[in-house]
Design an enzyme around this catalytic site. Structure first.
Site, mmCIF file in Angstrom:
data_model
loop_
_atom_site.group_PDB
_atom_site.id
_atom_site.type_symbol
_atom_site.label_atom_id
_atom_site.label_comp_id
_atom_site.label_asym_id
_atom_site.label_seq_id
_atom_site.Cartn_x
_atom_site.Cartn_y
_atom_site.Cartn_z
ATOM 1 N N HIS A 166 96.597 106.795 -25.434
ATOM 2 C CA HIS A 166 95.502 105.855 -25.152
ATOM 3 C C HIS A 166 94.388 106.549 -24.376
ATOM 4 O O HIS A 166 93.204 106.311 -24.614
ATOM 5 C CB HIS A 166 96.011 104.682 -24.298
ATOM 6 N N GLY B 112 93.819 105.088 -32.808
ATOM 7 C CA GLY B 112 94.573 106.328 -32.969
ATOM 8 C C GLY B 112 95.013 106.549 -34.419
ATOM 9 O O GLY B 112 95.386 105.602 -35.117
ATOM 10 N N GLU B 113 94.988 107.809 -34.836
ATOM 11 C CA GLU B 113 95.454 108.183 -36.181
ATOM 12 C C GLU B 113 96.963 108.036 -36.296
ATOM 13 O O GLU B 113 97.513 108.089 -37.383
ATOM 14 C CB GLU B 113 95.098 109.640 -36.477
ATOM 15 N N ASP C 204 98.719 105.449 -35.819
ATOM 16 C CA ASP C 204 98.927 104.250 -36.629
ATOM 17 C C ASP C 204 97.969 104.331 -37.806
ATOM 18 O O ASP C 204 96.996 103.576 -37.898
ATOM 19 C CB ASP C 204 98.673 102.999 -35.789
ATOM 20 N N ARG D 198 106.753 103.139 -27.338
ATOM 21 C CA ARG D 198 108.152 102.845 -27.666
ATOM 22 C C ARG D 198 109.080 104.022 -27.366
ATOM 23 O O ARG D 198 110.297 103.847 -27.408
ATOM 24 C CB ARG D 198 108.274 102.423 -29.127
HETATM 25 O O1 PAF Z 1 97.547 99.624 -31.940
HETATM 26 C C1 PAF Z 1 97.679 98.665 -31.152
HETATM 27 O O2 PAF Z 1 97.975 98.829 -29.971
HETATM 28 C C2 PAF Z 1 97.472 97.243 -31.673
HETATM 29 O O3 PAF Z 1 97.940 97.098 -32.971
HETATM 30 C C3 PAF Z 1 96.002 96.763 -31.560
HETATM 31 C C4 PAF Z 1 95.081 97.567 -32.432
HETATM 32 C C5 PAF Z 1 95.568 96.842 -30.102
HETATM 33 C C6 PAF Z 1 95.910 95.303 -32.017
HETATM 34 O O4 PAF Z 1 96.735 94.488 -31.274
#
Ligand code: PAF
Length: 284
Positions: free
Chosen positions: A37, A147-148, A150, A187
């Site tokens: 993040h 982020g890439e 996801d 996680r």
């Molecule tokens: O990637 C995440 O943390 C979530 O899917 C997001 C984009 C904040 C939406 O809730």
């Protein structure tokens, strides 16, 4: 850093910033902030005068048997990290204010949302798309960084923002990895120390695929099968899916052809923890 919990107040603040021609970026999160993040924040900070972070554990993107209730929510720690990362506004609303009873609209992103993560987690991307569109409406940014890691989420968000003419730039930030290559994720804390060691197999699998493609191979289906065998060699690792896809549609690709971009996508269950990872390449 100003903390705002009321969507109406956040929207009014964002509207004021627009009128003052402030260039703003948003980083959306569900909290439990980690290095991944903070990388998104760094990217946003480089481009924007004002950076908004949202922290909202979105109930609509969790299935009935998923970890919504046990999802970590260390708010004080997150707020301190956000402050030291240089966030200007932290928007952290309660679910009742994001989804009041009268709110019945949901977004269906179409076929891209039905594959892989979408197939394993029915309704997940509809929940993600709905909250992302709402948070974009509330925070009114010029751009948003995702982020890439996801990758399918990023592709879904790009699709939705383009299809609904939302007029916000969507930027992808590279995956951050721990020392052994495991992608950082909220996680990862669920893994026991033995599982944590086994989890590095996802990155080793990516390196195997990368080496195969770099050596000139184009037989994606066979490379994916070899990669899956490597993962299954770990006693507690069970792949949910592992294959190469077209990078924008997420349709399965068995052969790489020049001029196209592909992504190796995988979700692997390690014990009770489900991890995802991916690797993108352009075929020349
Ligand atoms: O990637 C995440 O943390 C979530 O899917 C997001 C984009 C904040 C939406 O809730």
């Amino acid at each position: 850093m100003q903390i705002i919990t009321d969507p109406a107040e956040m929207q009014a603040t964002a509207e004021k910033m627009r009128l003052q021609h402030q260039f703003t970026g948003v980083v959306m999160t569900m909290g439990a902030l980690h290095e991944g993040h903070l990388n998104l924040v760094r990217m946003a900070r480089e481009k924007a005068g004002t950076v908004i972070m949202t922290i909202f554990v979105n109930p609509k993107q969790f299935g009935p048997n998923e970890d919504f209730h046990r999802y970590p929510r260390p708010f004080e720690q997150d707020a301190a990290l956000a402050r030291s990362a240089g966030i200007d506004y932290l928007f952290a609303p309660q679910a009742e204010l994001v989804y009041p009873e009268a709110c019945t609209t949901t977004i269906d992103p179409g076929p891209i949302a039905t594959r892989f993560e979408g197939a394993c987690r029915p309704g997940h991307f509809s929940g993600v798309a709905t909250v992302v569109v709402k948070l974009l409406g509330i925070t009114r940014p010029h751009f948003a960084v995702f982020g890439e890691k996801d990758a399918q989420q990023l592709a879904v968000i790009r699709r939705v923002v383009a299809d609904l003419n939302i007029g916000v730039s969507i930027l992808g930030a590279p995956i951050t990895r721990e020392r052994d290559g495991l992608a950082t994720s909220s996680r990862n804390i669920y893994l026991s120390s033995d599982e944590r060691q086994q989890a590095s197999v996802l990155y080793r699998a990516i390196l195997h695929a990368e080496e195969a493609v770099t050596s000139g191979r184009r037989d994606l289906e066979t490379i994916a099968a070899e990669t899956e065998t490597l993962i299954r060699a770990e006693p507690d690792a069970v792949p949910d899916y592992l294959c190469f896809v077209n990078d924008s549609t997420f349709e399965t690709s068995s052969l790489a052809t020049p001029g196209n971009a592909y992504r190796l996508v995988m979700a692997v269950q390690i014990g009770t923890t489900r991890l995802i990872d991916n690797w993108r390449f352009e075929c020349r």
